[in-house]
Design an enzyme around this catalytic site. Structure first.
Site, PDB file in Angstrom:
ATOM      1  N   ASP A 121       0.800  -1.233   0.000  1.00 36.83           N
ATOM      2  CA  ASP A 121       0.000   0.000   0.000  1.00 36.83           C
ATOM      3  C   ASP A 121       0.831   1.281   0.000  1.00 36.83           C
ATOM      4  OD1 ASP A 121       1.115  -0.056   2.522  1.00 36.83           O
ATOM      5  OD2 ASP A 121      -0.704  -0.789   3.496  1.00 36.83           O
ATOM      6  N   GLU A 143      -0.596  -9.152  -0.925  1.00 40.64           N
ATOM      7  CA  GLU A 143      -1.092  -8.596   0.344  1.00 40.64           C
ATOM      8  C   GLU A 143      -2.301  -7.687   0.083  1.00 40.64           C
ATOM      9  OE1 GLU A 143       0.825  -5.614   3.010  1.00 40.64           O
ATOM     10  OE2 GLU A 143       1.335  -7.331   4.243  1.00 40.64           O
ATOM     11  N   GLU A 157      -2.000   5.071   3.316  1.00 39.19           N
ATOM     12  CA  GLU A 157      -1.979   3.664   2.879  1.00 39.19           C
ATOM     13  C   GLU A 157      -3.372   3.063   2.680  1.00 39.19           C
ATOM     14  OE1 GLU A 157      -0.149   4.919   5.347  1.00 39.19           O
ATOM     15  OE2 GLU A 157       1.950   4.579   4.780  1.00 39.19           O
ATOM     16  N   HIS A 228       7.189   5.081  12.799  1.00 41.43           N
ATOM     17  CA  HIS A 228       7.448   5.903  11.607  1.00 41.43           C
ATOM     18  C   HIS A 228       6.216   6.454  10.922  1.00 41.43           C
ATOM     19  CE1 HIS A 228       6.414   2.167   9.477  1.00 41.43           C
ATOM     20  NE2 HIS A 228       6.169   2.929   8.437  1.00 41.43           N
ATOM     21  N   ARG A 230       3.200   8.302   9.176  1.00 40.33           N
ATOM     22  CA  ARG A 230       2.962   9.736   8.980  1.00 40.33           C
ATOM     23  C   ARG A 230       1.947  10.284   9.975  1.00 40.33           C
ATOM     24  NH1 ARG A 230       4.514  12.202   3.653  1.00 40.33           N
ATOM     25  NH2 ARG A 230       5.940  10.660   2.796  1.00 40.33           N
ATOM     26  N   HIS A 260      13.999   5.051  12.007  1.00 40.91           N
ATOM     27  CA  HIS A 260      13.684   5.201  10.570  1.00 40.91           C
ATOM     28  C   HIS A 260      14.400   6.443  10.022  1.00 40.91           C
ATOM     29  CE1 HIS A 260      11.133   5.982   7.031  1.00 40.91           C
ATOM     30  NE2 HIS A 260      10.579   4.784   7.180  1.00 40.91           N
TER      31      HIS A 260
HETATM   32  C1  UD1 Z   1       6.916   4.792   3.344  1.00 36.24           C
HETATM   33  C2  UD1 Z   1       5.489   4.329   3.022  1.00 36.24           C
HETATM   34  C3  UD1 Z   1       4.884   3.604   4.212  1.00 36.24           C
HETATM   35  C4  UD1 Z   1       5.793   2.487   4.683  1.00 36.24           C
HETATM   36  C5  UD1 Z   1       7.202   3.031   4.932  1.00 36.24           C
HETATM   37  C6  UD1 Z   1       8.124   1.888   5.258  1.00 36.24           C
HETATM   38  C7  UD1 Z   1       4.213   5.781   1.521  1.00 36.24           C
HETATM   39  C8  UD1 Z   1       3.303   6.941   1.398  1.00 36.24           C
HETATM   40  N1  UD1 Z   1       4.665   5.495   2.755  1.00 36.24           N
HETATM   41  O1  UD1 Z   1       6.838   5.741   4.403  1.00 36.24           O
HETATM   42  O2  UD1 Z   1       3.629   3.044   3.826  1.00 36.24           O
HETATM   43  O3  UD1 Z   1       5.265   1.964   5.876  1.00 36.24           O
HETATM   44  O4  UD1 Z   1       7.686   3.675   3.744  1.00 36.24           O
HETATM   45  O5  UD1 Z   1       9.268   2.327   5.903  1.00 36.24           O
HETATM   46  O6  UD1 Z   1       4.528   5.149   0.541  1.00 36.24           O
HETATM   47  N2  UD1 Z   1      14.322   8.533   3.763  1.00 36.24           N
HETATM   48  C9  UD1 Z   1      15.697   8.485   3.636  1.00 36.24           C
HETATM   49  N3  UD1 Z   1      16.258   7.286   3.269  1.00 36.24           N
HETATM   50  C10 UD1 Z   1      15.540   6.160   3.042  1.00 36.24           C
HETATM   51  C11 UD1 Z   1      14.138   6.223   3.196  1.00 36.24           C
HETATM   52  C12 UD1 Z   1      13.559   7.420   3.544  1.00 36.24           C
HETATM   53  O7  UD1 Z   1      16.392   9.457   3.828  1.00 36.24           O
HETATM   54  O8  UD1 Z   1      16.112   5.134   2.706  1.00 36.24           O
HETATM   55  C13 UD1 Z   1      13.704   9.818   4.160  1.00 36.24           C
HETATM   56  C14 UD1 Z   1      13.615  10.833   3.012  1.00 36.24           C
HETATM   57  O9  UD1 Z   1      13.836  12.129   3.519  1.00 36.24           O
HETATM   58  C15 UD1 Z   1      12.170  10.696   2.572  1.00 36.24           C
HETATM   59  C16 UD1 Z   1      11.480  10.426   3.893  1.00 36.24           C
HETATM   60  O10 UD1 Z   1      12.369   9.580   4.595  1.00 36.24           O
HETATM   61  O11 UD1 Z   1      11.678  11.854   1.913  1.00 36.24           O
HETATM   62  C17 UD1 Z   1      10.110   9.803   3.818  1.00 36.24           C
HETATM   63  O12 UD1 Z   1      10.115   8.669   2.968  1.00 36.24           O
HETATM   64  P1  UD1 Z   1       8.706   8.147   2.326  1.00 36.24           P
HETATM   65  O13 UD1 Z   1       8.965   6.940   1.508  1.00 36.24           O
HETATM   66  O14 UD1 Z   1       8.013   9.276   1.650  1.00 36.24           O
HETATM   67  O15 UD1 Z   1       7.825   7.820   3.578  1.00 36.24           O
HETATM   68  P2  UD1 Z   1       8.002   6.757   4.721  1.00 36.24           P
HETATM   69  O16 UD1 Z   1       7.588   7.435   5.976  1.00 36.24           O
HETATM   70  O17 UD1 Z   1       9.334   6.132   4.626  1.00 36.24           O
HETATM   71  N1  UDP Z   2      13.055  -3.743   9.574  1.00 35.02           N
HETATM   72  C1  UDP Z   2      14.427  -3.876   9.404  1.00 35.02           C
HETATM   73  N2  UDP Z   2      15.263  -3.090  10.142  1.00 35.02           N
HETATM   74  C2  UDP Z   2      14.797  -2.165  11.019  1.00 35.02           C
HETATM   75  C3  UDP Z   2      13.398  -2.021  11.189  1.00 35.02           C
HETATM   76  C4  UDP Z   2      12.557  -2.835  10.437  1.00 35.02           C
HETATM   77  O1  UDP Z   2      14.884  -4.705   8.617  1.00 35.02           O
HETATM   78  O2  UDP Z   2      15.608  -1.475  11.657  1.00 35.02           O
HETATM   79  C5  UDP Z   2      12.158  -4.573   8.762  1.00 35.02           C
HETATM   80  C6  UDP Z   2      11.155  -5.359   9.572  1.00 35.02           C
HETATM   81  O3  UDP Z   2      11.668  -6.625   9.896  1.00 35.02           O
HETATM   82  C7  UDP Z   2       9.969  -5.446   8.624  1.00 35.02           C
HETATM   83  C8  UDP Z   2      10.086  -4.211   7.773  1.00 35.02           C
HETATM   84  O4  UDP Z   2      11.384  -3.695   7.962  1.00 35.02           O
HETATM   85  O5  UDP Z   2      10.075  -6.563   7.771  1.00 35.02           O
HETATM   86  C9  UDP Z   2       9.052  -3.213   8.189  1.00 35.02           C
HETATM   87  O6  UDP Z   2       9.304  -1.987   7.605  1.00 35.02           O
HETATM   88  P1  UDP Z   2       8.592  -0.667   8.088  1.00 35.02           P
HETATM   89  O7  UDP Z   2       8.202  -0.784   9.505  1.00 35.02           O
HETATM   90  O8  UDP Z   2       9.491   0.437   7.691  1.00 35.02           O
HETATM   91  O9  UDP Z   2       7.315  -0.597   7.131  1.00 35.02           O
HETATM   92  P2  UDP Z   2       5.805  -1.140   7.276  1.00 35.02           P
HETATM   93  O10 UDP Z   2       5.847  -2.596   7.457  1.00 35.02           O
HETATM   94  O11 UDP Z   2       5.173  -0.398   8.409  1.00 35.02           O
HETATM   95  O12 UDP Z   2       5.181  -0.729   5.976  1.00 35.02           O
END
Ligand code: UD1
Ligand code: UDP
Length: 409
Positions: A121, A143, A157, A228, A230, A260
Site C-alpha cells: 500500500d 497482500e 496507505e 514511523h 505519517r 527510521h
Molecule cells: C513509506 C510508506 C509507508 C511504509 C514506509 C516503510 C508511503 C506513502 N509510505 O513511508 O507506507 O510503511 O515507507 O518504511 O509510501 N528517507 C531516507 N532514506 C531512506 C528512506 C527514507 O532518507 O532510505 C527519508 C527521506 O527524507 C524521505 C522520507 O524519509 O523523503 C520519507 O520517505 P517516504 O517513503 O516518503 O515515507 P516513509 O515514511 O518512509
Molecule cells: N526492519 C528492518 N530493520 C529495522 C526495522 C525494520 O529490517 O531497523 C524490517 C522489519 O523486519 C519489517 C520491515 O522492515 O520486515 C518493516 O518496515 P517498516 O516498519 O518500515 O514498514 P511497514 O511494514 O510499516 O510498511
C-alpha cells in the site's frame, strides 16, 4: 534512471512447465517495489519466479527509499534491473506520485511485460498499479484486502490499497478475512486467492540461515520499538517518546529503537531519547540483525505493519501504537493489543505485560495468523495456471472490478 539489460525474449509459453520446449518463452513479470517492507515481502515472490520455468522476473526499483532499501536489497540478494532513483529529502506525496507515474510508464512501455506485480500500500505500489493499468498490463496485488476501515488511517496507505484493489486483476490475500473483505467489496471470488503473507516466507528463509546479531546491548529485558507512520509524526510522536522515557525508568528494561531515516521521525526521536543509559538508538538495522533483535526481545511496541506480522511468528507480544489496524487477526488471536497513541495507555499496557507473567504468556503463546511460509509459491502457481488457461489473461485488465462504483471507495 539506471538500467541493466533484461534477458532476451524467445517465444510464448502457454502451459506451466512448458517454457523449456522449443518455441516457448517465459512470461515477463515486472515486479515493482520502492520501500523497505516491499523488498521484504516481494523477495520470496522473486525467488519463486526465478525458480519457475514459466517466468522471467524484471525487478524495477522506484527508489522511493534509498539507504533503507539498498540495505535490504543487498541483504536479500536482490538486484534490480531498473533504479528510478526518485527519492528526495522530506518528499511530498504528490511530487513522489507525479515522478513515479511518468518514470514507471516509460519503463513499462519500453519493456512491455506480460504482467506487473506490486505489494501492499505504498506510493510505489499505487503508482506501479496505475502505470500498468494505463499501459493495459494486468496487475497482481500481493497482500491484498487489508483494511482499517478509516480512509485516512493509516495515511495514505488505506486509500492506496483501496485504489490498487480497483486496478488489479489478481488479488493475493494474506488471510481469509482479507479475502472476504475483497469479496464484500465486489471483487469476483475467482480473482482472489488466500495465500498467507509472504513476510512469513521471508522470515523463515532468514531464520533458517541463522544469521544476524541482536542489537540489544545488555541482558536487561528487551523492549523493541519502531515508529514511523505519517499520522503519528509531530506531537503524537513526541508524546510517545516521553512515554518511552518513563518506561526506561524501570530498573529491569532496555529499550532498543532502530530509528527510521525519515527526518520527520529522526528529529523527534533522536532529540528526545539520545544519551539515555537504558535506551539504545540505532540506524535502521540490517534485516538479519533486526530479526535477531526481535527474537532476543521480550516485548514489541510498534506502529509498523510488517513488524506486527513478524513478532507473533517469533512468539513476541506486540503493542500496536496506532488508532486502527488493518491486521485485526493479530488482535483477535490475542498476539497483539491495539493500544492506540495515548501515552498513559501505552505506559500502562507495557507495564502490565512486563509485570503479569500470565498475561504475557497468553499473548506470547497466541498463534500467528499469517500463514505457513509458502505464500509466494501459491502466488506464482496461480499466475502460471491462469496464463496457461488464458494466454491473454491480461485482456481482463480492470474488468474484474468494473461494476464497482467509485462511491464504494
Ligand atoms: C513509506 C510508506 C509507508 C511504509 C514506509 C516503510 C508511503 C506513502 N509510505 O513511508 O507506507 O510503511 O515507507 O518504511 O509510501 N528517507 C531516507 N532514506 C531512506 C528512506 C527514507 O532518507 O532510505 C527519508 C527521506 O527524507 C524521505 C522520507 O524519509 O523523503 C520519507 O520517505 P517516504 O517513503 O516518503 O515515507 P516513509 O515514511 O518512509
Ligand atoms: N526492519 C528492518 N530493520 C529495522 C526495522 C525494520 O529490517 O531497523 C524490517 C522489519 O523486519 C519489517 C520491515 O522492515 O520486515 C518493516 O518496515 P517498516 O516498519 O518500515 O514498514 P511497514 O511494514 O510499516 O510498511
Amino acid at each position: 534512471m539506471s538500467h541493466l539489460p533484461f534477458p532476451d525474449r524467445v517465444g510464448v509459453a502457454s502451459t506451466p512447465g512448458r517454457s523449456q520446449h522449443h518455441g516457448f518463452r517465459p512470461l515477463h513479470a515486472a515486479v515493482i517495489l520502492g520501500t523497505r517492507p516491499e523488498a521484504v515481502k516481494l523477495a520470496p515472490v522473486l525467488r519463486a519466479l526465478e525458480d519457475s520455468e514459466d517466468f522471467a522476473p524484471l525487478l524495477i526499483n522506484t527508489g522511493q527509499h534509498r539507504e533503507m532499501l539498498y540495505q535490504m536489497l543487498t541483504r536479500l540478494q536482490l538486484q534490480p534491473h531498473y533504479d528510478l532513483g526518485v527519492m528526495t529529502d522530506r518528499q511530498q506525496l504528490s511530487d513522489l506520485t507525479a515522478l513515479l507515474i511518468g518514470a514507471l510508464g516509460e519503463v513499462l512501455r519500453d519493456e512491455g511485460p506480460d504482467l506487473v506485480i506490486v505489494q501492499g500500500d505504498t506510493t510505489s505500489t499505487l503508482c506501479g498499479a496505475l502505470a500498468a493499468f494505463y499501459e493495459r498490463i494486468p496487475v497482481a496485488h500481493v497482500e491484498a484486502g487489508l483494511r482499517s476501515g478509516v480512509l485516512d488511517n493509516p495515511f495514505p496507505e488505506e486509500l492506496n490499497r483501496l485504489l490498487v484493489s480497483r486496478l488489479a486483476r489478481w488479488h493475493f490475500a494474506p488471510t481469509e478475512r482479507a479475502g472476504a473483505r475483497l469479496h464484500a467489496e465486489g471483487i469476483p471470488a475467482d480473482s482472489i486467492s488466500v495465500t498467507g503473507n509472504t513476510v512469513i516466507d521471508n522470515l523463515l528463509w532468514v531464520r533458517h540461515r541463522g544469521a544476524g546479531r541482536s542489537a540489544f546491548r545488555t541482558t536487561r529485558r528487551g523492549i523493541l520499538v519502531t515508529l514511523h507512520r505519517r499520522e503519528n509524526q509531530g506531537d503524537r510522536m513526541r508524546a510517545m517518546a516521553a512515554t518511552l522515557l518513563r518506561l526506561a525508568q524501570r530498573s529491569d528494561v532496555e529499550i532498543l529503537l532502530p530509528v527510521h531515516r525519515s527526518p520527520a521521525v529522526r528529529d523527534v526521536l533522536v532529540t528526545a531519547l539520545r544519551d539515555h543509559p537504558h535506551i539504545t538508538l540505532t540506524d535502521p538495522l540490517d534485516y538479519f540483525d533486526f530479526t535477531a533483535s526481535l527474537a532476543a526481545s521480550e516485548l514489541v511496541l510498534t506502529d509498523s505493519g510488517g513488524v506486527q506480522e513478524e513478532a507473533p511468528s517469533l512468539d513476541k507480544p506486540v503493542l500496536v501504537l496506532r488508532a486502527t489496524t488493518e491486521r485485526p487477526e493479530v488482535v483477535s488471536t490475542g498476539a497483539a493489543r491495539l493500544v492506540g497513541t495515548d501515552p498513559d495507555a501505552i505506559h500502562a499496557a507495557a507495564n502490565s505485560l512486563l509485570d503479569d507473567p500470565a498475561l504475557y504468556r497468553s499473548m506470547a503463546d497466541a498463534p500467528c495468523p499469517f500463514g505457513d511460509g509458502r505464500a509466494a509459491q501459491r502466488i506464482v502457481t496461480r499466475l502460471a495456471e491462469d496464463f496457461a488457461a488464458t494466454p491473454t489473461a491480461g485482456v481482463a485488465v480492470g474488468a474484474a472490478t468494473a461494476d464497482v462504483s467509485l462511491a464504494q471507495l
